[in-house]
Design a protein around this motif. Structure first.
Motif, short mmCIF file in Angstrom:
data_model
loop_
_atom_site.label_atom_id
_atom_site.label_comp_id
_atom_site.label_asym_id
_atom_site.label_seq_id
_atom_site.Cartn_x
_atom_site.Cartn_y
_atom_site.Cartn_z
N ILE A 118 -7.38 53.59 30.95
CA ILE A 118 -8.44 53.99 30.03
C ILE A 118 -8.68 52.98 28.92
N ARG A 119 -7.62 52.51 28.27
CA ARG A 119 -7.82 51.58 27.15
C ARG A 119 -8.28 50.20 27.61
N ALA A 120 -8.01 49.85 28.86
CA ALA A 120 -8.47 48.56 29.39
C ALA A 120 -9.90 48.64 29.91
N HIS A 121 -10.50 49.84 29.88
CA HIS A 121 -11.85 50.03 30.41
C HIS A 121 -11.92 49.59 31.88
N GLN A 122 -10.92 50.04 32.63
CA GLN A 122 -10.85 49.69 34.05
C GLN A 122 -10.55 50.92 34.90
N VAL A 123 -11.06 50.89 36.13
CA VAL A 123 -10.69 51.86 37.15
C VAL A 123 -10.12 51.06 38.32
N HIS A 124 -8.87 51.32 38.67
CA HIS A 124 -8.22 50.61 39.77
C HIS A 124 -8.34 51.45 41.03
N ASP A 185 -4.17 58.88 35.38
CA ASP A 185 -4.67 58.16 34.21
C ASP A 185 -3.51 57.42 33.56
N ILE A 186 -3.78 56.23 33.09
CA ILE A 186 -2.85 55.50 32.23
C ILE A 186 -3.56 55.31 30.90
N ASP A 187 -2.97 55.91 29.85
CA ASP A 187 -3.63 55.90 28.56
C ASP A 187 -2.61 55.50 27.49
N TYR A 188 -3.08 55.19 26.30
CA TYR A 188 -2.18 54.98 25.16
C TYR A 188 -2.55 55.99 24.09
N VAL A 189 -1.56 56.72 23.60
CA VAL A 189 -1.78 57.68 22.52
C VAL A 189 -0.70 57.42 21.47
N ASP A 190 -1.12 57.20 20.23
CA ASP A 190 -0.19 56.87 19.14
C ASP A 190 0.73 55.72 19.53
N GLY A 191 0.15 54.72 20.18
CA GLY A 191 0.93 53.52 20.51
C GLY A 191 1.88 53.68 21.69
N LYS A 192 1.86 54.86 22.32
CA LYS A 192 2.75 55.08 23.47
C LYS A 192 1.96 55.27 24.75
N ILE A 193 2.53 54.76 25.84
CA ILE A 193 1.89 54.96 27.14
C ILE A 193 1.99 56.42 27.55
#
Lengths: 198, 198
Positions: A118-124, A185-193
């Motif tokens: 999500i944060r990389a604006h990518q869909v793999h 989904d791979i996301d970052y929330v509060d600096g954590k994966i």
């Protein structure tokens, strides 16, 4: 060459690509997200996620992996994968990346995984694949290309979480004799994966 | 608002969005496709396919369809679908489009179809979905929203070939009691539409 996984675009737009005048970030009328909008010609410049297309090539039970010669994650192992280009299908993009990164001829099979990074604006988008022959080699974006038995996969040196996910689900499915599609989904929330299965 | 299916970007870039100087189209060193490259700061501007995320909302056997209030294909029927945005997952984009175009709360289900719309530089990713309640309505990009039995679907007035494909496969699967994912390319060759199943 796929320039795999590098951010492919300037994250901040300063000038209008149509007329060359400055842009500002604002929410256009009738829209709900900020966009870069030209102060002179009013062109709205949209940015959208990009697709990374990849495949897991198999031959006699072994999987083809590439050790990356480029950043990010130089020296780490991955499956052939890279940015889908305009004018191609996602399956053909995945096959092209196998050709470019491992000089490998593959036949694309079923869908293995879709991962929203999500944060990389990518869909793999990653497919199963069959290596057509063993005439593979080391493409210019790879340091090394090899065929791995399940027991020998270098799990601690896999370049990307999306690839780790796809490989593990692939192997579980193979053991169970099925070919499912898997979603995460791979996301970052509060600096954590944060990983979210779907 | 999803600005669904409109081309979302100027097809020709004239000026560098980083520094405002003119760009030229050329194949960068080590690349194999022409890109817009800045004549002053050398930034390479990549263009890649964009994702249209959609869903097929079902309630008691009926499917939700929207009649488009915007071009292209104004007045024709479609499923809720539109451009995936940065910062979201493709499934969440599909649910958001249902909310925007039909004021509908949906729960996204399994993958129904991936269609490569090659000349439009788009990949359409469409999911099965369950309508959570019948409190839907007519969003600002729709003229009309309705629930259709299979026998009443207005096949001759479906807006897009990708949507026609997804709906037909969806219904075939439902009759057969399965939930497969389906893959197709829509391309133009010598001015004619070419459909390729995968």
């Amino acid at each position: 060459m796929g320039a795999s996984f590098r951010l492919r675009y300037p994250l901040v737009m300063k000038f209008c690509s149509t007329c060359g005048h400055p842009v500002i970030s604002k929410i256009p009328e009738g829209d709900h997200l900020p966009r870069f909008v030209c102060t002179a010609c009013n062109t709205i410049h949209y940015e959208n996620p990009r697709i990374i297309a990849g495949c897991i090539p198999e031959w006699e039970g072994k999987l083809l992996l590439c050790r990356r010669a480029i950043e990010p994650r130089r020296g780490y192992w991955t499956i052939p994968a890279g940015f889908m280009e305009n004018g191609e299908a996602v399956q053909d993009a995945a096959a092209r990346e196998a050709q470019e990164e491992a000089l490998a001829d593959v036949e694309i099979g079923s869908l293995a995984a879709i991962v929203n990074v999500i944060r990389a604006h990518q869909v793999h988008i990653m497919f199963r694949a069959r290596l057509k022959n063993t005439n593979f080699g080391v493409g210019p974006e790879s340091l090394e290309v090899g065929m791995y038995d399940e027991a020998d996969i270098p799990w601690s040196e896999i370049a990307f979480l999306s690839v780790d996910f796809a490989l593990r689900r692939y192997l579980e499915d193979r053991r169970a004799g099925r070919e499912d599609a898997h979603f995460r989904d791979i996301d970052y929330v509060d600096g954590k994966i944060v990983l979210r299965d779907r």
